[in-house]
Design an enzyme around this catalytic site. Structure first.
Site, PDB file in Angstrom:
ATOM      1  N   ASP A  45      32.219  28.503   7.328  1.00  0.00           N
ATOM      2  CA  ASP A  45      33.263  29.153   7.383  1.00  0.00           C
ATOM      3  C   ASP A  45      34.420  28.443   8.467  1.00  0.00           C
ATOM      4  O   ASP A  45      35.472  28.712   8.565  1.00  0.00           O
ATOM      5  CB  ASP A  45      33.397  30.939   7.739  1.00  0.00           C
ATOM      6  N   SER A  46      33.709  27.533   8.945  1.00  0.00           N
ATOM      7  CA  SER A  46      34.930  26.505   9.571  1.00  0.00           C
ATOM      8  C   SER A  46      35.933  25.863   8.953  1.00  0.00           C
ATOM      9  O   SER A  46      36.830  25.259   9.200  1.00  0.00           O
ATOM     10  CB  SER A  46      33.773  25.210  10.178  1.00  0.00           C
ATOM     11  N   ASP A  84      28.157  30.358   4.215  1.00  0.00           N
ATOM     12  CA  ASP A  84      28.488  30.992   5.109  1.00  0.00           C
ATOM     13  C   ASP A  84      28.996  32.572   4.529  1.00  0.00           C
ATOM     14  O   ASP A  84      29.955  32.394   3.697  1.00  0.00           O
ATOM     15  CB  ASP A  84      29.664  30.783   6.199  1.00  0.00           C
ATOM     16  N   LYS A 114      24.293  32.141   4.915  1.00  0.00           N
ATOM     17  CA  LYS A 114      24.125  31.867   6.354  1.00  0.00           C
ATOM     18  C   LYS A 114      24.914  33.046   6.770  1.00  0.00           C
ATOM     19  O   LYS A 114      26.075  33.407   6.790  1.00  0.00           O
ATOM     20  CB  LYS A 114      24.703  30.572   6.914  1.00  0.00           C
ATOM     21  N   GLU A 116      25.974  34.914  10.965  1.00  0.00           N
ATOM     22  CA  GLU A 116      25.566  34.879  12.486  1.00  0.00           C
ATOM     23  C   GLU A 116      25.091  35.980  13.012  1.00  0.00           C
ATOM     24  O   GLU A 116      25.321  37.252  12.447  1.00  0.00           O
ATOM     25  CB  GLU A 116      27.008  34.499  13.027  1.00  0.00           C
ATOM     26  N   GLU A 183      23.514  26.816  17.820  1.00  0.00           N
ATOM     27  CA  GLU A 183      24.723  26.188  18.314  1.00  0.00           C
ATOM     28  C   GLU A 183      24.993  26.240  19.660  1.00  0.00           C
ATOM     29  O   GLU A 183      24.988  27.248  20.237  1.00  0.00           O
ATOM     30  CB  GLU A 183      25.603  26.791  17.214  1.00  0.00           C
TER      31      GLU A 183
HETATM   32  O1  KIV Z   1      31.001  27.063   9.820  1.00  0.00           O
HETATM   33  C1  KIV Z   1      30.246  25.995  10.158  1.00  0.00           C
HETATM   34  O2  KIV Z   1      30.651  24.948   9.742  1.00  0.00           O
HETATM   35  C2  KIV Z   1      29.129  26.366  10.702  1.00  0.00           C
HETATM   36  C3  KIV Z   1      28.521  25.191  11.545  1.00  0.00           C
HETATM   37  C4  KIV Z   1      28.986  24.885  12.820  1.00  0.00           C
HETATM   38  C5  KIV Z   1      26.858  25.367  11.718  1.00  0.00           C
HETATM   39  O3  KIV Z   1      28.458  27.630  11.056  1.00  0.00           O
END
Ligand code: KIV
Length: 274
Positions: A45-46, A84, A114, A116, A183
Site C-alpha cells: 500500500d506504499s 497489502d 499482508k 499490519e 520494519e
Molecule cells: O507497503 C509496503 O511497501 C510495505 C513494505 C514497506 C514492506 O509494506
C-alpha cells in the site's frame, strides 16, 4: 515457468537461502523484477505514496489494491505475488476481512495478503488461514498506524517493546502466518525474532540477520525522491536518468532533430489522377 509457492518460501529458511522481495505496482515493473529473479512481488500500500503521491498509505482503498494487484499478477510468471490489505479492510469484522482478502485473491490474482499488527490481528490471521488465504505478517513500524506512532520512526528500541514484538511474532506464527515483515527495528531485535521463529522474517530497515529482505522499489531504484529512508540502498538513479532522457527528447523536438529520416515511414508522394 513454475510459480514460487508458500511452501517454497518457507523452505528457503530451512535451507538457509535468503528470501528476496521488492514492491511492484504495475505490469511493467512486475515483469522486469520477475525476469530478474525476485522471489516475492509485494503490491504494497506504499503505492499510495510512491505512485499516487499521497503523504501516507491511509487513503489507499481496496479497489486501488485490486486494480494494481491485477496488473502485477499479469506481469509475474515466477514470483509469488502478495498484496497489502489496506487500512480498515481487516479491522471491522472477520467476515468483512475474509470478503476483502478474498477479492484480492479472486479479482487481484494474488497468492497471499499482508496485514499490519501482531496480537491485534491474530483472530483475523487465523480466520484467513482457515479459509485458505495465506497471510504475511508485518511488525515494527506500521505505516497504517502513522498518526498513533507520530511519524516514520524506528520501533522496538526499548526492552519492553522488543519483548512485545517478539511475542507478537510468535503469536502470528502460531496463528498460521507464513512469513513476517519486520520494519525499522534494531538489528539485534530482528536477529532474536528470526532465531525464535520457524517461518521466515523479511526485514526492511531491520539489519542483516533476517531470513529475507524487502525494499520499496521506487526507493531502491531512485524513482521516488520525496524522502528516502536512511536504511535504503539506492541501486540506480532511474528518476535522474528519466529526467535527462526527457530533456534530450524535448530539445530534439524543439530543434527539429526528431523525428529523423529513420523514424519516418516510406511511401509514395504520387497521387492518383482519378
Ligand atoms: O507497503 C509496503 O511497501 C510495505 C513494505 C514497506 C514492506 O509494506
Amino acid at each position: 515457468m513454475k510459480h514460487l509457492r508458500i511452501p517454497d518460501v518457507k523452505n528457503k529458511k530451512q535451507q538457509g537461502e535468503k528470501v528476496t522481495m521488492l514492491t511492484a505496482y504495475d505490469f511493467v515493473l512486475a515483469r522486469l523484477l520477475d525476469e530478474a529473479g525476485i522471489d516475492i512481488l509485494l503490491v504494497g500500500d506504499s503505492l499510495g505514496m510512491v505512485v499516487l503521491g499521497y503523504e501516507t498509505t491511509l487513503p489507499v482503498t481496496l479497489e486501488m489494491m485490486i486494480h494494481h494487484s491485477r496488473a502485477v499478477s499479469r506481469g509475474a510468471q515466477r514470483a509469488l505475488v502478495v498484496a497489502d490489505m489496506p487500512f480498515l479492510t481487516y479491522h471491522i469484522s472477520l467476515s468483512e476481512a475474509v470478503q476483502n482478502a478474498g477479492r484480492l485473491i479472486q479479482e487481484g490474482g494474488v497468492a497471499a495478503v499482508k496485514m499490519e499488527g501482531g496480537r491485534t490481528v491474530v483472530d483475523v490471521t487465523r480466520r484467513l488461514v482457515e479459509v485458505g488465504i495465506p497471510v504475511m505478517g508485518h511488525l515494527g513500524l506500521l505505516p497504517q498506524s502513522i498518526h498513533q506512532l507520530g511519524g516514520f520512526r524506528p520501533q522496538a528500541r526499548g526492552k519492553a517493546a522488543a519483548q512485545r514484538l517478539l511475542e507478537d511474532a510468535e503469536i502470528l506464527e502460531e496463528a498460521g502466518a507464513f512469513a513476517v515483515v519486520l520494519e525499522s527495528v534494531p538489528a539485534e531485535v530482528a536477529k532474536r525474532v528470526t532465531a525464535r521463529l520457524s517461518i521466515p522474517t523479511i526485514g526492511i530497515g531491520a539489519g542483516p540477520h533476517c531470513d529475507g529482505q524487502v525494499l520499496v522499489s521506487h526507493d531502491a531504484f531512485g524513482l521516488y525522491q520525496a524522502s528516502v529512508p536512511p536504511f535504503v540502498k539506492q541501486y540506480v538513479q532511474l528518476g535522474a536518468q528519466l529526467k535527462k532522457a526527457a530533456q534530450t527528447y524535448i530539445a530534439d523536438v524543439q530543434a527539429g532533430r526528431f523525428p529523423a529520416q529513420e523514424h519516418c515511414f516510406e511511401g509514395t508522394t504520387e497521387v492518383s489522377s482519378e
